[in-house]
Write a protein that holds these residues in place. Structure first.
Motif, PDB file in Angstrom:
ATOM      1  N   GLY A 244       3.955   9.479   0.660  1.00  0.00           N
ATOM      2  CA  GLY A 244       3.812   8.619  -0.507  1.00  0.00           C
ATOM      3  C   GLY A 244       5.036   8.497  -1.388  1.00  0.00           C
ATOM      4  N   THR A 245       6.021   9.400  -1.239  1.00  0.00           N
ATOM      5  CA  THR A 245       7.150   9.393  -2.173  1.00  0.00           C
ATOM      6  C   THR A 245       8.502   9.089  -1.545  1.00  0.00           C
ATOM      7  N   LEU A 246       8.641   9.261  -0.231  1.00  0.00           N
ATOM      8  CA  LEU A 246       9.953   9.124   0.387  1.00  0.00           C
ATOM      9  C   LEU A 246      10.570   7.746   0.166  1.00  0.00           C
ATOM     10  N   TYR A 247       9.748   6.692   0.248  1.00  0.00           N
ATOM     11  CA  TYR A 247      10.270   5.331   0.177  1.00  0.00           C
ATOM     12  C   TYR A 247       9.966   4.640  -1.160  1.00  0.00           C
ATOM     13  N   LEU A 248       9.771   5.451  -2.211  1.00  0.00           N
ATOM     14  CA  LEU A 248       9.417   4.846  -3.501  1.00  0.00           C
ATOM     15  C   LEU A 248      10.493   3.882  -4.004  1.00  0.00           C
ATOM     16  N   LEU A 249      11.761   4.262  -3.861  1.00  0.00           N
ATOM     17  CA  LEU A 249      12.821   3.381  -4.334  1.00  0.00           C
ATOM     18  C   LEU A 249      12.806   2.068  -3.566  1.00  0.00           C
ATOM     19  N   ALA A 305      -5.459  11.662  -4.122  1.00  0.00           N
ATOM     20  CA  ALA A 305      -5.873  10.588  -3.225  1.00  0.00           C
ATOM     21  C   ALA A 305      -6.161   9.305  -4.003  1.00  0.00           C
ATOM     22  N   VAL A 306      -6.752   9.436  -5.164  1.00  0.00           N
ATOM     23  CA  VAL A 306      -6.998   8.262  -6.015  1.00  0.00           C
ATOM     24  C   VAL A 306      -5.684   7.591  -6.395  1.00  0.00           C
ATOM     25  N   ALA A 307      -4.670   8.389  -6.723  1.00  0.00           N
ATOM     26  CA  ALA A 307      -3.365   7.823  -7.082  1.00  0.00           C
ATOM     27  C   ALA A 307      -2.786   7.008  -5.929  1.00  0.00           C
ATOM     28  N   ALA A 308      -2.883   7.539  -4.712  1.00  0.00           N
ATOM     29  CA  ALA A 308      -2.356   6.822  -3.551  1.00  0.00           C
ATOM     30  C   ALA A 308      -3.134   5.537  -3.295  1.00  0.00           C
ATOM     31  N   LEU A 309      -4.451   5.577  -3.477  1.00  0.00           N
ATOM     32  CA  LEU A 309      -5.269   4.383  -3.264  1.00  0.00           C
ATOM     33  C   LEU A 309      -4.946   3.287  -4.276  1.00  0.00           C
ATOM     34  N   ILE A 310      -4.586   3.673  -5.477  1.00  0.00           N
ATOM     35  CA  ILE A 310      -4.183   2.677  -6.479  1.00  0.00           C
ATOM     36  C   ILE A 310      -2.993   1.882  -5.965  1.00  0.00           C
ATOM     37  N   LEU A 311      -2.004   2.559  -5.393  1.00  0.00           N
ATOM     38  CA  LEU A 311      -0.832   1.867  -4.858  1.00  0.00           C
ATOM     39  C   LEU A 311      -1.175   1.052  -3.624  1.00  0.00           C
ATOM     40  N   ALA A 312      -2.121   1.543  -2.810  1.00  0.00           N
ATOM     41  CA  ALA A 312      -2.508   0.811  -1.604  1.00  0.00           C
ATOM     42  C   ALA A 312      -3.205  -0.497  -1.944  1.00  0.00           C
ATOM     43  N   LEU A 313      -4.043  -0.468  -2.982  1.00  0.00           N
ATOM     44  CA  LEU A 313      -4.839  -1.644  -3.330  1.00  0.00           C
ATOM     45  C   LEU A 313      -4.124  -2.582  -4.292  1.00  0.00           C
ATOM     46  N   ARG A 314      -3.256  -2.038  -5.133  1.00  0.00           N
ATOM     47  CA  ARG A 314      -2.568  -2.863  -6.144  1.00  0.00           C
ATOM     48  C   ARG A 314      -1.080  -2.511  -6.157  1.00  0.00           C
ATOM     49  N   PRO A 315      -0.294  -3.003  -5.211  1.00  0.00           N
ATOM     50  CA  PRO A 315       1.143  -2.711  -5.183  1.00  0.00           C
ATOM     51  C   PRO A 315       1.911  -3.498  -6.236  1.00  0.00           C
ATOM     52  N   THR A 316       1.631  -3.184  -7.503  1.00  0.00           N
ATOM     53  CA  THR A 316       2.268  -3.867  -8.629  1.00  0.00           C
ATOM     54  C   THR A 316       2.887  -2.822  -9.545  1.00  0.00           C
ATOM     55  N   HIS A 380       5.944  -1.843  10.847  1.00  0.00           N
ATOM     56  CA  HIS A 380       5.197  -2.480  11.932  1.00  0.00           C
ATOM     57  C   HIS A 380       3.672  -2.444  11.791  1.00  0.00           C
ATOM     58  N   LEU A 381       3.135  -1.563  10.952  1.00  0.00           N
ATOM     59  CA  LEU A 381       1.681  -1.343  10.955  1.00  0.00           C
ATOM     60  C   LEU A 381       1.019  -1.637   9.616  1.00  0.00           C
ATOM     61  N   GLY A 382       1.462  -2.670   8.948  1.00  0.00           N
ATOM     62  CA  GLY A 382       0.761  -3.091   7.744  1.00  0.00           C
ATOM     63  C   GLY A 382       1.503  -2.922   6.450  1.00  0.00           C
ATOM     64  N   GLY A 383       2.663  -2.271   6.490  1.00  0.00           N
ATOM     65  CA  GLY A 383       3.475  -2.168   5.289  1.00  0.00           C
ATOM     66  C   GLY A 383       3.008  -1.086   4.338  1.00  0.00           C
ATOM     67  N   TYR A 384       3.362  -1.248   3.070  1.00  0.00           N
ATOM     68  CA  TYR A 384       3.099  -0.214   2.072  1.00  0.00           C
ATOM     69  C   TYR A 384       1.615   0.021   1.794  1.00  0.00           C
ATOM     70  N   PRO A 385       0.737  -0.989   1.826  1.00  0.00           N
ATOM     71  CA  PRO A 385      -0.689  -0.691   1.655  1.00  0.00           C
ATOM     72  C   PRO A 385      -1.214   0.292   2.707  1.00  0.00           C
ATOM     73  N   THR A 386      -0.798   0.114   3.957  1.00  0.00           N
ATOM     74  CA  THR A 386      -1.202   1.053   5.005  1.00  0.00           C
ATOM     75  C   THR A 386      -0.624   2.433   4.748  1.00  0.00           C
ATOM     76  N   PHE A 388       0.198   3.911   1.925  1.00  0.00           N
ATOM     77  CA  PHE A 388      -0.464   4.633   0.837  1.00  0.00           C
ATOM     78  C   PHE A 388      -1.930   4.935   1.161  1.00  0.00           C
ATOM     79  N   GLY A 389      -2.567   4.112   1.987  1.00  0.00           N
ATOM     80  CA  GLY A 389      -3.917   4.426   2.438  1.00  0.00           C
ATOM     81  C   GLY A 389      -3.937   5.678   3.302  1.00  0.00           C
ATOM     82  N   VAL A 390      -2.979   5.792   4.226  1.00  0.00           N
ATOM     83  CA  VAL A 390      -2.860   6.993   5.051  1.00  0.00           C
ATOM     84  C   VAL A 390      -2.527   8.203   4.177  1.00  0.00           C
ATOM     85  N   THR A 391      -1.678   8.000   3.180  1.00  0.00           N
ATOM     86  CA  THR A 391      -1.337   9.081   2.247  1.00  0.00           C
ATOM     87  C   THR A 391      -2.585   9.653   1.587  1.00  0.00           C
ATOM     88  N   ALA A 392      -3.466   8.787   1.104  1.00  0.00           N
ATOM     89  CA  ALA A 392      -4.697   9.232   0.444  1.00  0.00           C
ATOM     90  C   ALA A 392      -5.571  10.037   1.390  1.00  0.00           C
TER      91      ALA A 392
END
Length: 409
Positions: A244-249, A305-316, A380-386, A388-392
Motif C-alpha cells: 500500500g505504500t511503496l508506490y504512493l508517490l 484494512a478500512v484505510a486501504a479500501l478507502i483508496l481502492a474505492l475512492r482514488p482521490t 496489468h491487473l486493474g491498477g491502483y484500485p486492485t 489497494f484492495g489486495v492490500t486490505a
C-alpha cells in the motif's frame, strides 16, 4: 539496578532510558524509510531510466534481500559478542549499535553521489546491512531490560519513530535541505547524532563465557508454535503495508493527478504520523493494564484494512487524506501491541537478538515481495484500485492469524 544479561527483567526502566532508545530508533527509521519513500524514487526518476517503477522495485528488492540475511546474522553475533578492551569485558549489544550506525551513515553519504542505477543499488544494500545490524541490537533492548508489564508502553514509544522518522526525514530532505545528495548527507548526520548516545549512555550487560552457547539457526516450530504464528502475523500485515505504500508517490502523480505530488506525499505522511502518535502509546499502555494483546492486534488490522479500501474505492486526494489518518491510527496500535506480544513468545533468552532478527525477516521480506506483487497489479491487473484492495485483504488476514497464538492472551 543492572540485570543479568540473560535474566528476565523485573525492574521498570526509567524515562531517560526510554527517551534515549526512542531517539536511537528515530535516527534508525529516519534513515531507513526516507530514502524508500522520497529520495530513491526521485533519484531513480532523475536517472531517466525507462520503467521507473520496476527500477525502484529492483533496488528496494535487492536491499530487502540483504536485510533478510543481515538481520538474523547480526542478531546471532550480538547474542554471543564479548568485546574486551584493556582487560575489561563490555556488553554484547552496543558494539553492534555503533558499528551498524557508522556503516549505514557512510553508505548513505556515498549513496548521494551515485551516478547510475548499479551504484544506487549497491549503496542502498550496504546501508541496509548497517541499519539492520543496528536494529538487531536495538530491538533486543526491550526483552533484555523491560519487564513484561511495561512492554506495551515502551513498545509504543519505540514504534512511533517508524512514522515520525519519515516525517522528520521528509521535511529535512524536501523543505530544509533540498536536493538528493544533500538529503542523503543530512540523513547520515541525523542517524549518528540520534543513534550514538544510546550506545554510550545506557547500561549493556556483558555475557559470561559460560553463557555463550553454540550458534544455531534452527528454531523448533513444534516446540514454539506461537513464535511461528507471530512471525506469520507480522509478515502479512507488513506485506500489506509494503503493497500500500511503496508506490504512493507514483499514485499521487499518475492516478490522483496531484499538481504537487511531493508536497502531497509529505502531507499524507504527516497525517499518518498524527494518527500513529494518537494511538501507539495509549493503546500500548492499555494493553499492559489489561494484560491482553491479541484483541488489539485484530482490531488494528481491521482499521488498516478500512484505510486501504478507502483508496481502492475512492482514488482521490480527499480520500487519500482520510485514508492516511486512518492507516496511522491502526498502525500505531499494531506496532505497539504486536511488538510487545512478540517479545513474549521468543524461544530462548540467549538468542533474543537472533530470534528478533528472524522476526525482522517478516519486516524485510515484504520489501522483496511487495514490488514483485504490486508492479503487475498496477500495470496489468486493474491498477491502483486492485492494489489497494489486495492490500486490505492481506492486512486483515495477517491480523486475524494472531488468534492462533496460545501463550499470550
Amino acid at each position: 539496578m543492572a540485570v543479568a544479561a540473560l535474566a528476565e527483567p523485573v525492574v521498570p526502566v526509567r524515562r531517560t532510558w526510554v527517551g534515549l532508545l526512542f531517539a536511537a530508533n528515530l535516527g534508525l527509521f529516519t534513515a531507513s524509510f526516507t530514502p524508500v519513500q522520497i529520495l530513491l524514487p526521485l533519484q531513480i526518476a532523475a536517472l531517466g531510466i525507462s520503467g521507473k517503477e520496476a527500477a525502484l522495485g529492483l533496488v528496494t528488492g535487492l536491499a530487502a534481500v540483504c536485510s533478510i540475511l543481515a538481520a538474523p546474522l547480526a542478531g546471532m553475533l550480538s547474542d554471543r559478542t564479548r568485546p574486551r578492551l584493556f582487560g575489561r569485558t563490555f556488553g554484547r549489544r552496543h558494539v553492534w549499535t555503533l558499528g551498524g550506525c557508522l556503516t549505514a551513515a557512510l553508505a548513505l553519504a556515498w549513496l548521494g553521489q551515485a551516478p547510475d542505477l548499479v551504484t544506487v543499488a549497491v549503496g542502498w544494500c550496504v546501508a541496509q546491512v548497517g541499519l539492520n545490524a543496528m536494529q538487531a541490537s536495538l530491538s533486543a533492548a526491550v526483552p533484555d531490560r523491560v519487564p513484561v508489564a511495561q512492554r506495551g508502553f515502551v513498545s509504543g514509544w519505540v514504534g512511533m519513530p517508524q512514522a515520525l522518522g519519515l516525517v522528520i526525514g521528509a521535511v529535512l530532505v524536501t523543505a530544509v535541505f533540498a536536493g538528493v545528495p544533500t538529503g542523503y548527507t543530512v540523513l547520515a548526520v541525523v542517524l549518528v547524532a540520534l543513534g550514538v548516545p544510546f550506545a554510550l549512555a545506557t547500561p549493556d550487560d556483558p555475557i559470561e563465557r559460560t553463557q555463550v552457547v553454540r550458534a544455531t539457526w534452527r528454531i523448533s516450530l513444534r516446540e514454539h508454535p506461537d513464535f511461528a504464528w507471530a512471525w506469520g502475523t507480522r509478515f502479512l500485515v507488513l506485506l500489506g503495508n509494503a503493497l500500500g505504500t511503496l508506490y504512493l508517490l507514483y499514485f499521487l502523480t499518475d492516478r490522483v493527478k496531484l499538481a504537487d505530488p511531493e508536497t502531497g506525499l509529505l502531507i499524507l505522511i504527516m497525517l499518518y504520523t498524527v494518527g500513529m502518535v494518537l494511538t501507539a502509546v495509549f493503546f500500548g499502555r492499555m494493553s499492559d493494564r489489561t494484560g491482553r494483546r491479541k484483541i488489539f492486534v485484530i482490531w488494528s488490522g481491521v482499521v488498516m484494512a478500512v484505510a486501504a479500501l478507502i483508496l481502492a474505492l475512492r482514488p482521490t486526494w480527499p480520500a487519500a487524506i482520510v485514508a492516511a489518518l486512518v492507516l496511522g491510527l491502526g498502525f500505531g496500535i499494531y506496532l505497539a501491541v504486536d511488538t510487545a506480544l512478540i517479545t513474549q513468545v521468543l524461544p530462548a533468552a540467549n538468542d533474543r537478538a537472533k530470534d528478533l532478527g528472524v522476526i525482522n525477516i517478516a519486516s524485510s521480506a515484504p520489501q522483496v515481495l511487495g514490488p514483485a506483487i504490486s508492479a503487475p497489479l498496477v500495470t496489468h491487473l486493474g491498477g491502483y484500485p486492485t492494489l489497494f484492495g489486495v492490500t486490505a485483504a492481506v492486512m486483515l488476514l495477517g491480523s486475524v492469524l494472531v488468534t492462533r497464538i496460545r501463550s499470550v492472551p
